[in-house]
Design a protein around this motif. Structure first.
Motif, PDB file in Angstrom:
ATOM      1  N   TYR A 127       0.872  -1.183   0.000  1.00  0.00           N
ATOM      2  CA  TYR A 127       0.000   0.000   0.000  1.00  0.00           C
ATOM      3  C   TYR A 127       0.900   1.220   0.000  1.00  0.00           C
ATOM      4  CZ  TYR A 127      -3.596   3.282   1.699  1.00  0.00           C
ATOM      5  OH  TYR A 127      -4.476   4.326   1.854  1.00  0.00           O
ATOM      6  N   TYR A 160       0.705  11.716   1.535  1.00  0.00           N
ATOM      7  CA  TYR A 160       0.118  12.596   2.528  1.00  0.00           C
ATOM      8  C   TYR A 160       0.532  14.030   2.238  1.00  0.00           C
ATOM      9  CZ  TYR A 160      -1.581   8.857   5.577  1.00  0.00           C
ATOM     10  OH  TYR A 160      -2.273   7.800   6.106  1.00  0.00           O
ATOM     11  N   LEU A 165      -4.283  12.323   4.429  1.00  0.00           N
ATOM     12  CA  LEU A 165      -4.226  11.380   3.320  1.00  0.00           C
ATOM     13  C   LEU A 165      -4.766  12.036   2.055  1.00  0.00           C
ATOM     14  CD1 LEU A 165      -3.710   8.481   2.333  1.00  0.00           C
ATOM     15  CD2 LEU A 165      -6.018   7.904   3.095  1.00  0.00           C
ATOM     16  N   ARG A 191      -2.372   0.686  -4.738  1.00  0.00           N
ATOM     17  CA  ARG A 191      -1.871  -0.659  -4.443  1.00  0.00           C
ATOM     18  C   ARG A 191      -1.044  -1.113  -5.633  1.00  0.00           C
ATOM     19  NH1 ARG A 191      -3.201  -2.674   0.182  1.00  0.00           N
ATOM     20  NH2 ARG A 191      -5.100  -2.009   1.255  1.00  0.00           N
ATOM     21  N   ARG A 239       0.408  -5.171   5.145  1.00  0.00           N
ATOM     22  CA  ARG A 239      -0.591  -5.718   6.069  1.00  0.00           C
ATOM     23  C   ARG A 239       0.061  -6.539   7.173  1.00  0.00           C
ATOM     24  NH1 ARG A 239      -4.934  -6.522   1.516  1.00  0.00           N
ATOM     25  NH2 ARG A 239      -3.099  -7.230   0.393  1.00  0.00           N
ATOM     26  N   GLY A 294       0.940  -4.741  10.453  1.00  0.00           N
ATOM     27  CA  GLY A 294      -0.096  -3.916  11.038  1.00  0.00           C
ATOM     28  C   GLY A 294      -0.368  -2.639  10.280  1.00  0.00           C
ATOM     29  N   SER A 295       0.076  -2.601   9.016  1.00  0.00           N
ATOM     30  CA  SER A 295      -0.137  -1.419   8.174  1.00  0.00           C
ATOM     31  C   SER A 295       0.543  -0.174   8.707  1.00  0.00           C
ATOM     32  CB  SER A 295      -1.629  -1.151   7.951  1.00  0.00           C
ATOM     33  OG  SER A 295      -2.226  -2.224   7.256  1.00  0.00           O
ATOM     34  N   ARG A 296       1.560  -0.321   9.551  1.00  0.00           N
ATOM     35  CA  ARG A 296       2.280   0.863   9.999  1.00  0.00           C
ATOM     36  C   ARG A 296       2.996   1.472   8.803  1.00  0.00           C
ATOM     37  NH1 ARG A 296       7.157  -2.056  13.368  1.00  0.00           N
ATOM     38  NH2 ARG A 296       8.653  -2.096  11.651  1.00  0.00           N
ATOM     39  N   LEU A 297       3.072   2.788   8.801  1.00  0.00           N
ATOM     40  CA  LEU A 297       3.596   3.508   7.651  1.00  0.00           C
ATOM     41  C   LEU A 297       5.090   3.771   7.770  1.00  0.00           C
ATOM     42  CD1 LEU A 297       0.650   6.027   7.373  1.00  0.00           C
ATOM     43  CD2 LEU A 297       1.254   4.330   5.642  1.00  0.00           C
ATOM     44  N   PHE A 328       7.688   6.299   6.059  1.00  0.00           N
ATOM     45  CA  PHE A 328       7.593   7.543   5.311  1.00  0.00           C
ATOM     46  C   PHE A 328       8.885   7.902   4.601  1.00  0.00           C
ATOM     47  CE2 PHE A 328       3.563   9.615   6.358  1.00  0.00           C
ATOM     48  CZ  PHE A 328       3.130   8.868   7.434  1.00  0.00           C
ATOM     49  N   GLY A 329       8.730   8.602   3.456  1.00  0.00           N
ATOM     50  CA  GLY A 329       9.844   9.298   2.863  1.00  0.00           C
ATOM     51  C   GLY A 329      10.128  10.559   3.657  1.00  0.00           C
TER      52      GLY A 329
END
Lengths: 114, 113
Positions: free
Chosen positions: B32, B36, B46, B51, B95, B98-101, B103-104
């Motif tokens: 995913y 942002y 967001l 995907r 997934r 836990g779908s934690r992000l 980031f750039g």
């Protein structure tokens, strides 16, 4: 509806003191995340809560950092014996059970350690 | 380990122009890829997400282009407006974590009137 709220919006503390930061997620959101954003940088993951499961603490930078969450509501991030390098904006995000990948962020708490 | 690299660090565009921000990722388990938008003093919001099973997604003036083989994705802002001036972050999640992000480092976009 109400978004993610965080308090306080700003916190100035002396080096060595403990601080508590609060996050109120969007109602009904089961997942809650804490991130840290240093000045001019991207966000770093700290910790993740999902319902009653054990939290994922893999992003916490040291044992001075801890977080709790009461059920599927409020979360508190605690930093003990603060250091100057802890100065940052601490952001909380929440997401729903079925769309966990869509995270909604609060406005953050700007922490300054003097 | 920098898992998501973003460029450029800053970008200046004239009103009506196209803004392009690029990101590259390392972990092929990411599934995913959101973008942002962050205004000063606010939390990230967001903007648009994709995907890896599609190569492009468009929402209004915002388009994500995704190149799975190159492990790159980009944000295109068409007809850029002064109100688009903000910091943009790409991110990636999976997934199984836990779908934690992840980031750039962000791109500060300035759109001149």
């Amino acid at each position: 509806g109400a978004g993610v709220s965080q308090s306080p919006s700003n916190k100035v503390t002396e080096k060595g003191k403990d601080v508590e930061l609060r996050c109120d997620p969007i109602s009904g959101h089961t997942a809650l995340y804490w991130y840290r954003q240093r000045l001019g940088q991207g966000l770093e993951f700290l910790i993740y809560f999902q319902g009653n499961s054990a939290p994922d603490k893999s992003g916490l930078p040291s044992d001075r950092f801890s977080a709790e969450r009461t059920g599927e509501s409020v979360s508190t991030l605690t930093i003990q014996r603060t250091q100057q390098e802890d100065s940052a904006v601490y952001l909380c995000a929440s997401s729903s059970r079925n769309r966990r990948y869509e995270q909604y962020f609060g406005p953050g708490t700007r922490l300054t350690v003097t | 380990q920098q898992q998501v690299k973003q460029s450029p660090q800053s970008l200046i565009v004239q009103k009506g122009g196209i803004s392009i921000i690029n990101c590259a990722y390392e972990n092929t388990a990411f599934d995913y890829f959101p973008w942002y938008q962050q205004f000063p003093g606010k939390g990230p919001a967001l903007l648009i997400a994709i995907r890896p099973d599609v190569s492009e997604k468009k929402e209004g003036r915002f388009t994500i282009s995704f190149n799975k083989s190159a492990k790159q994705f980009s944000l295109h802002i068409m007809d850029s407006q002064p109100g688009d001036s903000a910091t943009y972050f790409c991110a990636a999640s999976m997934r199984t974590s836990g779908s934690r992000l992840t980031f750039g480092e962000g791109t500060q976009l300035t759109v001149n009137p």
